[in-house]
Each structure stands twice: as C-alpha cells, then as structure tokens.
Write an enzyme that holds these catalytic residues in place. Sequence first.
Site, PDB file in Angstrom:
ATOM      1  N   ASP A 338       0.867  -1.174   0.000  1.00 54.26           N
ATOM      2  CA  ASP A 338       0.000   0.000   0.000  1.00 54.26           C
ATOM      3  C   ASP A 338       0.911   1.234   0.000  1.00 54.26           C
ATOM      4  O   ASP A 338       2.106   1.134   0.276  1.00 54.26           O
ATOM      5  CB  ASP A 338      -0.883  -0.041   1.253  1.00 54.26           C
ATOM      6  N   LYS A 517     -13.532  24.367  -2.849  1.00 54.69           N
ATOM      7  CA  LYS A 517     -12.189  23.819  -3.047  1.00 54.69           C
ATOM      8  C   LYS A 517     -12.304  22.424  -3.653  1.00 54.69           C
ATOM      9  O   LYS A 517     -13.237  21.685  -3.401  1.00 54.69           O
ATOM     10  CB  LYS A 517     -11.403  23.785  -1.733  1.00 54.69           C
ATOM     11  N   ARG A 520      -6.972  17.313  -3.304  1.00 51.01           N
ATOM     12  CA  ARG A 520      -5.524  17.100  -3.314  1.00 51.01           C
ATOM     13  C   ARG A 520      -4.779  18.259  -3.963  1.00 51.01           C
ATOM     14  O   ARG A 520      -4.302  19.144  -3.306  1.00 51.01           O
ATOM     15  CB  ARG A 520      -5.158  15.782  -4.028  1.00 51.01           C
ATOM     16  N   ARG A 709      -5.578   4.032  -8.157  1.00 54.09           N
ATOM     17  CA  ARG A 709      -7.031   4.019  -7.978  1.00 54.09           C
ATOM     18  C   ARG A 709      -7.559   2.602  -7.749  1.00 54.09           C
ATOM     19  O   ARG A 709      -8.594   2.219  -8.279  1.00 54.09           O
ATOM     20  CB  ARG A 709      -7.712   4.642  -9.194  1.00 54.09           C
TER      21      ARG A 709
END
EC number: 7.6.2.1
Length: 1052
Positions: A338, A517, A520, A709
């Site tokens: 990960d 906003k 990221r 993803r």
Amino acid sequence: MKTGRRRKLHFSKIYSFRCGRSSFEDDHSQIGGPGFSRVVHCNDPGSFEAAIHNNVGNYVRSTKYTAASFFPKALFEQFRRVANFYFLVVGTLAFTPLAPYSSVSAIIPLVVIVAGTMVKEGMEDWQRKRQDIEVNNRKVKVHRGNGDFEYTEWKNLRVADIVKVEKDEFFPADLLLLSSKQQHPLSPQQLLLRDSKLRNTDHIYGAVIFTGYDTKVVQNSTDPPSKRSKIERKMDKIIYFLFGVLFTIAFIGSIYFGITTSDDLKDSTMKRWYLRPDKSTIFFDPKRAPAAAIYHFLTAVMLYSYLIPISLRADQPAHARTSNLTEELGQVDTILSDKTGTLTCNSMEFIKCSVAGTAYGCAVTEVEKDVARRKGSPLPNEMVNGKDHVKGFNFEDKRIINGNWVNEPHSIVIQKFLRLLAICHTAIPEVDEDTGKVSYEAESPDEAAFVIAARELGFEFYKRTQASVSLHELNPLSGKKVERLYNLLNVLEFNSSRKRMSVIVRDEDGKLLLFCKGLRTLILAYRELDEEEYKEFNERFAEARNSVSADREALIDDVTEKIEKDLTLLGATAVEDKLQNGVPECIDKLASAGIKIWVLTGDKMETAINIGFACSLLRQGMKQIIINLETPEIKALEKAGEKDVIAKASKESVFRQISEGKAQLTASKGIKSFALIIDGKSLVYALEGDMKKLFLELAVGCASVICCRSSPKQKALVTRLVKAGTGKTTLAIGDGANDVGMLQEADIGVGISGVEGMQAVMSSDIAIAQFRFLERLLLVHGHWCYRRISSMICYFFYKNITFGATVFLYEAHASFSGQPAYNDWFLSFYNIFFSSFPVVALGVFDQDVSARLCLKFPLLYQEGVQNILFSWRRILGWMFNGLCSAVIIFFFCTKALDPQAFNSSGKIAGFQIVGATMYTCVVWVVNCQMALAVGYFTLVQHLVVWGSIAFWYLFLLGFGYMPTSVSATAYKVLIECLAPAPSFWLVILFAVISALIPYYSYSAIQMRFFPMYHEKIRWIGLEGRSNDSENCNMVRQRSIELTSVGSTARRG
C-alpha cells in the site's frame, strides 16, 4: 465546546421506534441483507416485545476452543494429519504380540509430542481468551432511569439500551445516534459501528441496535486464513517419500522373510534353529509362510517408523498471527505494498501554493530530495531561520509569512485565499486552556494541513458552532489580529462524483459568499451570491436533503452543481504526504536483493508516479508503460452512457495497451528497464478471464509495477494473481482496513500499526512499526530463518535416516526376524533426548553470515528466493549422507565386535553389546555432524551438542542400574561390559571418524572449488576483507541475479 443553552434530553420521553417492518423472529443470518429490518424498544431492553425477538447478547468470543471442546477438538486436529495418525496406529499395534518393542516405550514419544503441541495450541488460544476478556469487560455508561447513567461491562449490554459514549472511547455495539453536539437527520450515516472510536466531540448518546455477533464488524470479519510455508508443504512431500521408502523396504523384507521361513524345515533340517520354527505357531511357522510374511510386514512397519522424524510431527498449518511462517521471510519474491500510511506517513504537509498567478513556497519535495540523492548533491535545507517545524506545515517564503503578504501586489486575492482555507472545511478546533494554542481534529490529513496553513499565515480558525465559524484574522490596515464571525449557512459536502466541497457563509457585512475547493492538488475559488439566488438554492437544497428516495444523493448533487458555477479562481495549493523515514533506502536495498516491488494504491496516477520517483521505485530513464482509459474515445462513450458499449470498448482498449506493452518488452531484449503503471478502471478488465494471464506476463517482465485508484478488492485480486500465477512467495504490507484482503491473500501479510487503526495488524501474520524495518526483517532475519529452518529439517532427516538405517541393516543381518538392534527405551528416547536439542539450537542461533554482511551483499537473499538450500538435490544429499553414516557404523561395529572376544575375559559380544556400541556411535556421529554443519557456534550450541553425548552416557549408566524388568538388555551394560573394554572405545573412535570423513571431504572440495554465494561472503568476513571494495565488487559480479530497480541498480 458548549455554545449557549441547549434543550435537555429527557430519557423518560424516548419511546420505542420502528425501522420498517419486521417479523417476531429476526433471522440473524439476514442482517444487512435486502429488506432486513429490526424493531427496537428504546430504553426498555427487558420488555416482553424485546424478549420475543431473542436478540443475541453483546459477548464476543474469538477463541478457537472452549473449555468443553478443547480436548476433543485439539485431538482431532492432531490425528487428522497422516503422520500423527500413522504413529497412533503404530502405538496401538505396540500392544499386540506383533510389536518388536514394549507398548509403553512406543506410546510415550507420541504422547509427549501431541501433548506439547496441544499445550502450545492452548497457550495461543489463552492469549486470544485474554483479549476477549479485556474487550468484553470494557466499561460504558448505560441509562438506568431518570437521566442517571452508571457504568456496566460491554458484555452486559442489550438491544435497546441507551448508552453514553465519551470522546476517545470505542463504541461498544452498533448504535443509532440519538444526540450529540451537532444536529444530524436520522439516516444510515448515524449508525455508529462497534469498535469505532468517538472523535471530534465530547460525548454522544446512542441506542443499541445490534449487539455481539450481529454487529457489522463481527459479521464482516473472516477467520484468519490457514497459511503454510513452502518449506512446510515441501516437508510433507518428503515425509510421504519416506513413507514410501518405509513401506517398500518393509514389503521387500517381508517377501524375503516369507521365502526364508518356508525353507526353514526343508529336508527336516532347521536352518534358523534359534527361531525354533518347529515349535512356532504363527510368526516363524514354515507351514504358514504367507501369514508369517504378512505379520512381519506389520512388525517391520512399526520397527522402521524411526525413519520418520518424530520431532517434525507437529507440522500444523500456521494461522494468521503465529510464528510458523518465519522461513517464508527468506523466500519473498514479490512485495505488494500500500502507499498511504505504509510508504508515506499519512500526514500531509502544506508546502507550496499559487495565488493570482504567483507561486509561493520554497520547501523541498520528496521528488526533489530523490533527484539530489541520486546525483550525490547535498540535500537542500528544508527549514530556514531556525524555525521550529510545525506538523502539517512545511512552507517557507518570506514574501508571505509573518504578515508580509499585505505588501504583495495581489494582497486582496491572498487575503481571500487564506480566508477560504480557514473557513471551507469541517474540522473541529480544540483550544488548550493553559497555552491558548489551537489544534484541530479533521476528517482527513489534507484538511488538517490547510487549516494549519491558514493559522500559520495569519487566519486562525478557533471556534465552531452549529451556525458559525470564528477566526482571528490579520487586518491588512492595522497589522493586528481581529475577531471575525461568519454565519455558516450551508455545507456542501465532498463526494467522489463532484470531487469538491463548498460552504456558504454570511460575513459581518452581510455578504453571501460561496467558498469552494477541489481535491488534493487543491483549486480554490469563490463567488458572491445575491439574496434571491441563495433563497431559491436553499429551498431546493433543503428539499433534496430531506428526501427519502433512492436518488437522494443525485438530487443533492444536481442542486449543488447549479450553485457551484461562475466561480472566481483564487489559486491552488500543493500538499505532500511525506515519505516515512528510510523508505527510499529500504526499497533500494530490497530491490538490490532481487525482490520485485509493486505498489497498490487508491491515489490518482500522478500522485503515485511522484511517490514512485521519490522512493526509488521509479528511475529517470526507466521506460513507463501506462495503461488507462482516459482516451477521448472512451470519454465520449461514457458521456453517451451506454454501459455495454463502454465495457466492450474499454476491454478492447486495455487488451491493446497490454499487447503493445508486451511488444515493447520483447523488442528491448532486456536492455531497458520498464515500469508498468495501470489505473483502477483498466485493472477491472485486466483481471478478467484470459486477459489476466497476459497482464501478469507483462507485469512480471517489468522492474516496477504501480496500480493506481485500486479498490480493496482489486488489491486482493492482484495479490492472488501474483501468488497463483508466479508460484513464488508474495508479501503484502499495509496499514489500513482496506488492506486486509491483500494481507490475507498473500503468503505473508505484514501489518503496520499506524494512524489508520489496528485492523491491518490484527489481520496480519507479522506486525512492524514502519516500512523501513522490512529491510532488516527480510534481508537479515528472513535469510537467517530460511537457512536455519532448511538446515534444521535436512539435519532432522539425516539423523533419522542414520538411525533408522542401522535398525534396518541389523534386522536384515538377523534374517529379517523382527529383532531390533536397540533396547526399547533407546528407540524411544533417541529423538527426544539424544539428538533433538542440538537441532533446536541450530534453528535458533545459527548464522552463516553476519547481519552487516547480509545488508552489504543483499543478493545473498536470492538463495532463499531460488530455494537453493532446500532443493531436492540438497535434501537427498543429506539423506544419502545419513545412509552412508549408517552403513559405516553398522559394518564397523558388527565386523569389529563379532566373532572375536570382546574383553579380556574372552566374552563374546552379544546383540545387547553390539546394539549399545552401535547406538553410542550413532549418537556421537549425528551430534558431531551437527558441530561440523554449524556456521556460528555459541555457548548454548556447545552445551547442547556435547551435552547430548554426555547425557547418553549418564542415561546408559543410570538406566543400567534399574531392575531388569525395565532395563532389560541394558542392565549394567555400560559399567560391566562396555566401559572396561578398550575395544569399545576404539570402535567408537574409528567408527565416528570414518562416518564423518565423507561429509568433511565433500564440504572441503565444494568450499575450495565450487563455493556457494554465502560461503564466498563468509570467507570475506573471516579474512577481514569486508571493507575491501575491489574484492566486494568482484563477489557481487559473481552473484546470483542482476537487479534493475532502485538508485543502485546494476542494469538498465
């Protein structure tokens, strides 16, 4: 933080409520399924209606056994294995006249081994029991009437109880939120799940909806997978091979015995008179030779059982979170990792921003550090002016810090930019009463970094209520901080389809402002709203939020899309998830060891690629093969919305991209290094049907693989594909609940204890604190464990072949009469007392190469990956060595002691003297063989090797003084027969030396002319040349495999 008076919650006024329809009898197996509902009579768990539903209690058990089931279940676990069952049958047959030894001596070793394993099982289960006790006895406040709460244990909770959970406490069951500091509409989002922790609020009140085994966390939990190492699985094959050898020699010996027995009374002459065939009823009756042969077969199966190492019979499959997979750590071919929280800290830092077209911030990113590191240039200084580092804020620019932004040409835009960062979020402030410092609890590290950045740059968010947010803002005119209150009208929460969040506020001048906003790589924008537009929006937004239809979320998105338009761009931010300490160096070292590293992350492709460069997984000049579905054709089809057409076109596109990638690999002929980068959409099709084989071939041919993803299910499927498709050992490492599937699919699951909680650790085989510890875990301890276990098992088979072969040779020498060479108790105690302790010490202490040299020569690790030390050639070599030792010992003893006088009185050596002498030689040889094989002697190993030999003499002496009913042929055999006879000591001396010469000669020749890689490194260490760079480089060039990943890669 309390804000004014609040209406008191009257618990006596909480009545039962009903969620949908329900029958009187809940089907617990359908919990969470379509149409399931539950009736809960709040604040009245003892009601008649509650009793009808028969809800489960809140006690949870994770143990494998109970007090009642331990013995039957544990015994079943032991005897369902073929080796243990075989020895149980042999032990049972030992009570019949067929046995060549006493029944007690046969059954005691089995009892010791099985009992020891059961004790181990019981101790492990007791640890789980203690964890259960700790969890079930946790305390929580439960309403007892009239608004009074008292503590009770979790296990006593019942459905319909009202509980009060305070900040940083765990939820004891699945709760329906009734009251908190913030108001919430009743929805599935207000179901608080067991074992989650309350954060960001002082306390909540909740109604217990599901308890114990009905809770979601328990319903979703799976039993830890049964994992067995490759060495253990191969060991099973070896044991089956030995079973085949055992039954074969027993069968051949029985045929020979039957033929010989049938001729015993031929021509009225007894050839084997000492067996008295004329008076035999069954076993040696020439008239019933076939039956005698069958009985002999059963006797031989019992007698030759010593070919099977009894010490290896506790070969239970390892379960998750046990220590039975340690040797696998030395054989890892592929690491699947990960990213967030594993390679990185999951702690975002605000490092740069762009406002009104001007870039601000001079902090160093991880990619810039990596470039500097690879070029050998000094790392730029991250923090200047001696300022203390603030967590979440790694920003430095004199033009904007310390209020200097007021002097910038676009100061008004900067003001709005910073104000937006301070307002547009859902964070909760916490003010330290002693210092006055403000800290924040945020839903994500990103959001925390933005609020901290606003605070550090002069816009401190310090208070939130249901309807407002309060700031300390820097006034550009006065240069002082002033208090500002913004009425919070609406929060348009972030979701994955809009990929943004907004808030609508009214400032002190009455202006309506929408702050927005993105995600990221954050784009910040705003617009001013007029009253009529806002009034229309708010009505439609309230209507959509209050909708109970299935398309509620779509209605909300539709309304918010119409207000989030015509925005004015203020700027953009750059936040970075910092790499954990030592990650680039660790990946570089692991790659230098020939270990392939895959990163499976939920992040977008650009972020994953940047981290790949920062952590040395990707290098400049490495050819990138990118597979995604972001082509104009696919996007056009997605807008059209025809699912079947989209799926077909996507599948064809992924297939074409994979085929083109394979063509590039083939054309390069290994000259270039490749990196494969694939997104989650493409992965859906790449893991289907026949395409997954093509995808695996492409991925295995690349030096690095990054899957972006990726969903938790895709992580698990990729891990399963690599494990099954390559047949090599895989290691998965992660820190969060979304990594659990991946950890359980891999051969070894490594959990990192981090900010994501303990789910990964609880589902893992091994837990570590940081990724960088993987370097030493694999390259040092993994290599040592693999070598120790491999050598230990080979030695087990060697010593048992040596012992068992002498038993077979003596029985053949005695015309296959079933006569054992040794006393019954000698047979029983060989594997328990006289040969096992040295091998245990070998498995714990032995080292072929020091830890420093393991890290200096990482390719040494490939000995485990290629399984060089536990190959069939090496195993059979050790078995052949055992056979040679047995032949030398047997013939040396029988020829030297028979038929001439054994001692000065002229006594002939009987089988008890020959047997004791031969047994003594075996004990000396197998222990001295261990001494020759050990690479790293410690005091413990000296004690167990020479102590095992000394203990044999002490045992023989003491056992000889026991009554003849116990000692039998060993009665005073040492003190009266063996010790006084010089021939006994001479036979031992020459037999032991002769038996060790073959192994010593082979080792000397192999070391001199055909040294293995670890032997070369060991010689470098012994000769003190480990710091000689020229010599070390020469050894590296003769290593097992080239590498193509990391900054120190030797190819491409």
